[in-house]
Design a protein around this motif. Structure first.
Motif, mmCIF file in Angstrom:
data_model
loop_
_atom_site.group_PDB
_atom_site.id
_atom_site.type_symbol
_atom_site.label_atom_id
_atom_site.label_comp_id
_atom_site.label_asym_id
_atom_site.label_seq_id
_atom_site.Cartn_x
_atom_site.Cartn_y
_atom_site.Cartn_z
ATOM 1 N N VAL A 165 24.752 20.347 49.994
ATOM 2 C CA VAL A 165 25.279 19.823 51.341
ATOM 3 C C VAL A 165 24.142 18.532 51.009
ATOM 4 O O VAL A 165 26.281 18.032 51.411
ATOM 5 N N ALA A 166 24.335 18.033 50.718
ATOM 6 C CA ALA A 166 24.030 16.710 50.222
ATOM 7 C C ALA A 166 24.832 16.571 49.320
ATOM 8 O O ALA A 166 25.567 14.546 49.756
ATOM 9 N N GLU A 167 25.381 16.645 48.556
ATOM 10 C CA GLU A 167 26.093 15.685 47.843
ATOM 11 C C GLU A 167 28.235 15.764 48.784
ATOM 12 O O GLU A 167 28.567 14.881 49.033
ATOM 13 N N LEU A 168 28.465 16.776 49.953
ATOM 14 C CA LEU A 168 29.116 16.717 50.536
ATOM 15 C C LEU A 168 28.909 15.597 51.936
ATOM 16 O O LEU A 168 29.678 15.168 52.151
ATOM 17 N N LEU A 169 27.668 15.501 51.944
ATOM 18 C CA LEU A 169 27.705 14.930 52.809
ATOM 19 C C LEU A 169 27.655 13.272 52.821
ATOM 20 O O LEU A 169 28.527 12.599 53.756
ATOM 21 N N GLU A 170 27.038 13.225 51.450
ATOM 22 C CA GLU A 170 27.733 11.737 50.361
ATOM 23 C C GLU A 170 29.272 12.004 50.654
ATOM 24 O O GLU A 170 29.845 11.042 50.948
ATOM 25 N N LEU A 171 29.461 12.727 49.888
ATOM 26 C CA LEU A 171 31.408 12.138 49.877
ATOM 27 C C LEU A 171 31.934 12.030 51.477
ATOM 28 O O LEU A 171 32.939 11.482 51.179
ATOM 29 N N THR A 172 31.607 12.882 52.137
ATOM 30 C CA THR A 172 32.340 12.643 53.383
ATOM 31 C C THR A 172 31.519 11.806 54.486
ATOM 32 O O THR A 172 31.990 11.475 56.118
ATOM 33 N N GLY A 173 30.813 10.912 53.713
ATOM 34 C CA GLY A 173 29.652 9.465 54.479
ATOM 35 C C GLY A 173 28.753 10.234 55.835
ATOM 36 O O GLY A 173 28.712 9.293 57.166
ATOM 37 N N LEU A 174 28.312 11.040 55.152
ATOM 38 C CA LEU A 174 27.912 12.045 57.230
ATOM 39 C C LEU A 174 25.898 12.121 55.983
ATOM 40 O O LEU A 174 25.011 12.356 57.375
ATOM 41 N N THR A 175 25.486 11.217 55.506
ATOM 42 C CA THR A 175 24.345 11.446 54.735
ATOM 43 C C THR A 175 23.266 11.192 55.561
ATOM 44 O O THR A 175 22.568 12.172 56.808
ATOM 45 N N ASP A 176 23.124 10.161 56.746
ATOM 46 C CA ASP A 176 22.552 9.502 57.969
ATOM 47 C C ASP A 176 22.972 10.047 58.838
ATOM 48 O O ASP A 176 22.114 10.717 60.014
ATOM 49 N N PHE A 177 23.717 11.539 59.205
ATOM 50 C CA PHE A 177 23.788 12.624 60.376
ATOM 51 C C PHE A 177 23.430 13.268 59.832
ATOM 52 O O PHE A 177 23.888 14.892 60.830
ATOM 53 N N ALA A 178 22.772 13.762 58.864
ATOM 54 C CA ALA A 178 22.283 15.411 58.824
ATOM 55 C C ALA A 178 22.006 15.609 59.216
ATOM 56 O O ALA A 178 21.963 17.221 59.811
ATOM 57 N N ASP A 179 20.968 15.191 60.359
ATOM 58 C CA ASP A 179 20.180 16.179 61.032
ATOM 59 C C ASP A 179 20.570 16.162 62.318
ATOM 60 O O ASP A 179 19.751 16.620 63.802
ATOM 61 N N ALA A 180 21.680 15.199 62.876
ATOM 62 C CA ALA A 180 22.108 15.311 63.886
ATOM 63 C C ALA A 180 23.183 16.535 64.358
ATOM 64 O O ALA A 180 23.685 17.571 64.163
ATOM 65 N N ARG A 181 23.485 16.690 65.533
ATOM 66 C CA ARG A 181 23.886 17.397 66.461
ATOM 67 C C ARG A 181 25.163 17.762 66.755
ATOM 68 O O ARG A 181 25.667 16.419 67.262
ATOM 69 N N PRO A 182 26.281 18.279 66.408
ATOM 70 C CA PRO A 182 27.781 17.893 67.233
ATOM 71 C C PRO A 182 28.006 17.278 68.301
ATOM 72 O O PRO A 182 28.674 16.291 68.526
ATOM 73 N N HIS A 183 27.187 17.212 69.606
ATOM 74 C CA HIS A 183 27.560 16.502 70.655
ATOM 75 C C HIS A 183 26.715 15.143 70.907
ATOM 76 O O HIS A 183 27.353 14.062 71.655
ATOM 77 N N GLN A 184 25.962 14.918 69.581
ATOM 78 C CA GLN A 184 25.761 13.352 69.233
ATOM 79 C C GLN A 184 27.071 13.050 68.523
ATOM 80 O O GLN A 184 27.184 11.492 68.122
ATOM 81 N N LEU A 185 28.042 13.682 67.967
ATOM 82 C CA LEU A 185 29.081 13.023 67.123
ATOM 83 C C LEU A 185 30.396 12.585 67.885
ATOM 84 O O LEU A 185 30.810 12.799 68.507
ATOM 85 N N SER A 186 30.954 11.542 66.809
ATOM 86 C CA SER A 186 32.275 11.469 67.577
ATOM 87 C C SER A 186 33.684 12.726 66.826
ATOM 88 O O SER A 186 33.009 13.053 66.352
ATOM 89 N N GLY A 187 34.112 12.225 67.349
ATOM 90 C CA GLY A 187 35.619 13.369 67.099
ATOM 91 C C GLY A 187 35.836 13.269 65.245
ATOM 92 O O GLY A 187 36.084 14.131 65.079
ATOM 93 N N GLY A 188 35.916 12.534 65.201
ATOM 94 C CA GLY A 188 36.892 11.783 63.778
ATOM 95 C C GLY A 188 35.063 12.069 62.917
ATOM 96 O O GLY A 188 35.435 13.011 61.947
ATOM 97 N N MET A 189 33.616 12.169 63.145
ATOM 98 C CA MET A 189 32.277 12.854 63.026
ATOM 99 C C MET A 189 32.245 14.284 62.691
ATOM 100 O O MET A 189 32.393 14.444 61.292
ATOM 101 N N LYS A 190 32.896 14.530 63.575
ATOM 102 C CA LYS A 190 33.092 16.013 64.052
ATOM 103 C C LYS A 190 34.362 17.041 62.993
ATOM 104 O O LYS A 190 33.763 17.797 62.271
#
Ligand SMILES: Nc1ncnc2c1ncn2[C@@H]1O[C@H](COP(=O)(O)OP(=O)(O)OP(=O)(O)O)[C@@H](O)[C@H]1O
Length: 269
Positions: free
Chosen positions: A129-154
């Motif tokens: 998961v850490a590898e994929l979060l890094e690959l998709t630029g989501l590392t800083d949002f690992a603990d965020a819930r979907p309602h805190q994300l933009s459409g692109g981040m989702k």
């Protein structure tokens, strides 16, 4: 994000002699209405091959059967007749137009979900998961819930989850269709970077001629319903591609014109 050539970890050109990953032959799909006396012919005699590691886009008018073809490849629909072969041991991964994130899970838990279902050990799950979060630029949002994300981040979460269990074939149904143009361009560039690194075979559906030419090695053009492939166009731009710079290339606009002409002259049914 601009891709620098030293970031690329593999030769991204697909060799002409690459083995097929997907073969579709004379595929026909009809849907019956509830009373069973009226049918909708969604796709007719669809034929194409996708090579291993190739990025193929399918464009065509609304309702021509693009999603239907993809759903058949994903095993979500049965063809009426014809056949298809996927040269892989695992089911393809799929990304849909609407980001299919589970709202009660964090980003990391969403990405880990397929691994959890397979009973992968927790330590291995965390590393992957850490590898994929890094690959998709989501590392800083690992603990965020979907309602805190933009459409692109989702949608990034959906892409990360589709890649997490490392299936060979990725089927993408208008994954950026609901996003604004600028976000779309950013995600196109990121998808190209991920594809260049992972070497997946990708079939990507889009309404956008521009998007198809930006991403694909080949663009398959479908006719109006019942859809069939009316053209199979190689896209000549070298890789890695820069999604902004490639718009300075006259070939981009010539090809855009050619695809639009094909879409415009396809007979209406
Ligand atoms: N489950 C279903 N039952 C009945 N008809 C269906 C079903 N799924 C799709 N169809 C019909 O099949 C045809 C092709 O639909 P499909 O969703 O594959 O088209 P599409 O090219 O992906 O369209 P769009 O670009 O608008 O998403 C349409 O006429 C649609 O109404």
């Amino acid at each position: 994000m601009i891709v620098h050539s030293d970031e690329i970890s593999r030769d991204v050109s697909v060799p002409a002699e690459a083995a097929p990953a997907i073969e579709v032959r004379d595929l026909v799909k009809a849907f019956y209405d509830v009373s069973g006396d009226r049918i909708t012919l969604a796709a007719a005699n669809v034929n194409f091959t996708v090579k291993r590691g190739e990025f193929v886009c399918i464009v065509g008018p609304s309702g021509c059967g693009k999603t239907t073809v993809l759903r058949i490849l994903a095993g979500l629909e049965q063809p009426f007749s014809g056949e298809f072969r996927l040269h892989t041991s695992a089911q393809p991964a799929m990304v849909f137009q609407e980001a299919s994130v589970l709202p009660w899970l964090t980003v990391a838990q969403n990405v880990a979900f397929p691994l959890k279902l397979k009973g992968v050990a927790a330590k291995e799950q965390r590393a992957r998961v850490a590898e994929l979060l890094e690959l998709t630029g989501l590392t800083d949002f690992a603990d965020a819930r979907p309602h805190q994300l933009s459409g692109g981040m989702k949608q990034r979460v959906s892409v990360a989850r589709a890649l997490v269990d490392d299936r060979d074939i990725l089927l993408m149904d208008e994954p950026f269709g609901a996003l604004d143009e600028q976000t779309r361009l950013v995600l196109q560039q990121e998808l190209l970077r991920i594809w260049e690194r992972t070497g997946k075979t990708v079939v990507f559906i889009t309404h956008s001629v521009d998007e198809a030419l930006t991403l694909a090695d080949r663009v398959l053009v479908m006719s109006p319903r019942p859809g069939t492939i009316v053209a199979d166009l190689p896209v000549p731009f070298e890789r890695p591609r820069d999604v902004v710079e490639m718009r300075r290339d006259k070939r981009f606009w010539d090809l855009t014109y050619e695809v639009w002409r094909l879409l415009a002259v396809s007979p209406e049914h």
